[in-house]
Motif scaffolding. Sequence first.
Motif, PDB file in Angstrom:
ATOM      1  N   ASN A  86      37.643  31.269 -24.578  1.00  0.00           N
ATOM      2  CA  ASN A  86      36.447  30.930 -25.351  1.00  0.00           C
ATOM      3  C   ASN A  86      36.305  31.898 -26.524  1.00  0.00           C
ATOM      4  O   ASN A  86      35.666  32.951 -26.408  1.00  0.00           O
ATOM      5  N   TRP A  87      36.900  31.544 -27.662  1.00  0.00           N
ATOM      6  CA  TRP A  87      36.808  32.415 -28.834  1.00  0.00           C
ATOM      7  C   TRP A  87      35.381  32.483 -29.371  1.00  0.00           C
ATOM      8  O   TRP A  87      34.974  33.478 -29.974  1.00  0.00           O
ATOM      9  N   ARG A  88      34.594  31.422 -29.148  1.00  0.00           N
ATOM     10  CA  ARG A  88      33.215  31.443 -29.632  1.00  0.00           C
ATOM     11  C   ARG A  88      32.416  32.549 -28.945  1.00  0.00           C
ATOM     12  O   ARG A  88      31.581  33.205 -29.574  1.00  0.00           O
ATOM     13  N   ALA A  89      32.655  32.756 -27.655  1.00  0.00           N
ATOM     14  CA  ALA A  89      31.950  33.813 -26.936  1.00  0.00           C
ATOM     15  C   ALA A  89      32.323  35.188 -27.493  1.00  0.00           C
ATOM     16  O   ALA A  89      31.480  36.092 -27.559  1.00  0.00           O
ATOM     17  N   ALA A 114      40.059  36.254 -26.648  1.00  0.00           N
ATOM     18  CA  ALA A 114      39.867  34.806 -26.762  1.00  0.00           C
ATOM     19  C   ALA A 114      40.822  34.058 -25.842  1.00  0.00           C
ATOM     20  O   ALA A 114      40.447  33.070 -25.197  1.00  0.00           O
ATOM     21  N   THR A 159      39.711  34.767 -22.043  1.00  0.00           N
ATOM     22  CA  THR A 159      38.494  34.065 -21.618  1.00  0.00           C
ATOM     23  C   THR A 159      38.563  32.567 -21.868  1.00  0.00           C
ATOM     24  O   THR A 159      37.787  31.803 -21.282  1.00  0.00           O
ATOM     25  N   ASP A 197      27.157  29.648 -26.666  1.00  0.00           N
ATOM     26  CA  ASP A 197      28.060  30.421 -25.831  1.00  0.00           C
ATOM     27  C   ASP A 197      27.476  31.790 -25.500  1.00  0.00           C
ATOM     28  O   ASP A 197      26.979  32.502 -26.379  1.00  0.00           O
ATOM     29  N   GLY A 231      30.390  24.790 -30.104  1.00  0.00           N
ATOM     30  CA  GLY A 231      30.607  24.106 -28.849  1.00  0.00           C
ATOM     31  C   GLY A 231      29.413  23.239 -28.484  1.00  0.00           C
ATOM     32  O   GLY A 231      28.410  23.177 -29.208  1.00  0.00           O
TER      33      GLY A 231
END
Length: 434
Positions: free
Chosen positions: A253-256, A248, A251, A223, A219
């Motif tokens: 946000n799958w990176r988090a 994911a 939120t 994250d 991103g």
Amino acid sequence: MADDDQRIAIIGGGFSGAMLAARLAEAGVASVLIDRTGTFGPGLAYSTPFEGHLLNVRANRMSAVEGRPDDFVDWLKASAGWRADPEGFAPRRYYGEYLQHRLNAVRLAHPGLIELVTGEVSAIEADAVRLADGRRIEARATVLATGNPAPKTAQGGSRRIIHDPWAPGALDRIGAEDAVIIVGSGLTMIDMALWLEANGRKGPIHVLSRRGLTPRAHGEHHDTPAPPTDLLLEGSPSQQVAEARRLAAETGNWRAVMEGLRPLTARLWTGADPKTRARWLRHLRPWWDVHRHRIAPEVQEAMDRLGSRLDISAGRVERVEADADGVTVHWRPRDGSAQPPLTGGWLIDCTGPGHAAAQTPLTGALIASGRARLEPLGLGLEVAQDGRAIGVDGTPDDRLFVLGPPAFASFWETTAVPDIRKRVEGLVGVLTAV
């Protein structure tokens, strides 16, 4: 100058070996760093001269020293012609220069504690290592830090098949309009595609991998890790996958979610039984790899610019035919349907490290002698939590240690700098205590 028999022999002069030698010297322990190439510090990973090959981790997370998070960024600001954005992704060649600088600076500050030796190690003995030219280097312990081996998927002796794309000059023979087939769609494929483009190769690039998955991009900013749930940590493999998808989606946000798992991955792997590990490998690994090992946004943009020149297919290689004029890859997609073969002037093997410890002369001899054994799935050497190689009788060897990629079968997360530097610190603690 330390006694020769009290030194630590470190096999491999890339990041893992060089930074271990530096930290040992800072702790007052002498070592001899052995590398067959004679280049100490960058290793294969950070030797590329191409500025389009960027780090896959932000600069402010790439310090080579645990506990000194700004070390690399400070070096960039002082020494490199890069903007030194802590959140940016620096060219890999700068990181190689940084590692060389650190190694040389430590050698100057601690004279006599790091000896550099160019040579090929042919055998590891109880109290020494032997080189192919007959030299014998005494040491009280040996650390195997040889990095990632070359891919081994593509077979055949044709000059049209490039087995090791990182070998010097490996891609130089490819003509400007030649079609290229790449087997494997991970990080190395991206490196090769960008190199071909930057060096004026304008021919089509056909990519084939089992699932046709490619690494996702980072991103805009790092994250914040999402705390893992109990189900994600303790559930069955299928429950863990479902829970990761739920988090994911919840939120956005799958990176988090991936960042939250990162510090726990090694514990999950080491705590799993062989059956569970096998299920993870069979069903989860391809998806894990492309989400965990991400690329810089600039790299994703460069790949997008390749447009229709880059074609990615999902399927299995059935056989490869090569002659003086080119390569033909017969393949079958995942649905089993018949497809015309892929044809090109060259085939590049980008299937990833060819880990085969039993077939590698150095580690194969250790296994044959009983000083080391394979991890239960046969993926590589079995290693204790403190880095000691585990012998055939299940006893860790106090004179033989494994660091970095060669230990991946036991720890899984042991290829990225943030993970290896923690292992380096732990190994320094063990080696200074004995």
